[in-house]
Every structure is written in structure tokens, then in C-alpha cells.
Motif scaffolding. Structure first.
Motif, mmCIF file in Angstrom:
data_model
loop_
_atom_site.group_PDB
_atom_site.id
_atom_site.type_symbol
_atom_site.label_atom_id
_atom_site.label_comp_id
_atom_site.label_asym_id
_atom_site.label_seq_id
_atom_site.Cartn_x
_atom_site.Cartn_y
_atom_site.Cartn_z
ATOM 1 N N SER A 18 0.830 -1.192 0.000
ATOM 2 C CA SER A 18 0.000 0.000 0.000
ATOM 3 C C SER A 18 0.871 1.250 0.000
ATOM 4 C CB SER A 18 -0.887 0.008 1.245
ATOM 5 O OG SER A 18 -1.612 1.220 1.324
ATOM 6 N N GLN A 26 -4.682 -0.449 -3.069
ATOM 7 C CA GLN A 26 -5.830 -0.317 -3.969
ATOM 8 C C GLN A 26 -6.020 -1.601 -4.764
ATOM 9 O OE1 GLN A 26 -8.032 2.280 -3.828
ATOM 10 N NE2 GLN A 26 -9.229 0.810 -5.015
ATOM 11 N N THR A 30 -9.557 -3.587 -4.709
ATOM 12 C CA THR A 30 -10.264 -3.884 -5.957
ATOM 13 C C THR A 30 -10.498 -5.378 -6.107
ATOM 14 O OG1 THR A 30 -9.329 -1.922 -7.019
ATOM 15 C CG2 THR A 30 -10.177 -3.666 -8.473
#
Length: 94
Positions: A18, A26, A30
Motif C-alpha cells: 500500500s 488499492q 479492488t
């Protein structure tokens, strides 16, 4: 409720770094959103098809059909030896 259990092939997405310490990446967010929504994309290519068609031939001598699972992962290792596990891949070319 749908419980999440990862396949080893997804660990790269789940464990991606991250930009902010202490938060999920992300990529991971997702992936999890898509998994829970059931929004998965089928992959198809001549390279993938060849690998799928040849995999059983490549591991025939040691074929494992047992599914292993723990609290976090589920999968079927290709070859299980006394001190290691082998994930067989069939390359498109040399």
C-alpha cells in the motif's frame, strides 16, 4: 454471508504494498470488491490454453488430486514431494 478464502495465485494481489502504511493497497481492495461481488473476468489466450492442455501431461508421474485448505487458503498443489511442493508451468516456447 460469503466467506473469503484465497487461492495461492491471488496472493500477489492481496499482499501488494500500500502507498499508506497500515492500509490495504488499492490492488487488494479492488480484488476483494470484485471477489465479493462475483465480478470475475475469464481469461483466455492461446498461451493459457496451451498451458492448461499440457499441465496434466507435465505432472502425470506425481499428479496430486487432493485439495488442501486451511483458514486462509485453498488449492490443489501440482506435485507434492517429501520436502517441497512444485507448481508446474508449461511455457509457450523454450
Amino acid at each position: 454471508m460469503k466467506y473469503f478464502k484465497a487461492r495461492p495465485s491471488s496472493l500477489g494481489k492481496l499482499m501488494s504494498k500500500s502507498k499508506k502504511p497500515g492500509e490495504l493497497s488499492q490492488t487488494c481492495i479492488t480484488y476483494l470488491k470484485n471477489w465479493y461481488a462475483g465480478d470475475t473476468e475469464e481469461l483466455d489466450s492461446k498461451y493459457l490454453t496451451k498451458g492448461i492442455l499440457l499441465e496434466n501431461e507435465a505432472i502425470k508421474a506425481y499428479k496430486n488430486e487432493d485439495i488442501y485448505s486451511n483458514e486462509w487458503l485453498v488449492g490443489t498443489p501440482d506435485v507434492i514431494l517429501e520436502n517441497s511442493i512444485i507448481d508446474t508451468k508449461c511455457a509457450w516456447n523454450r
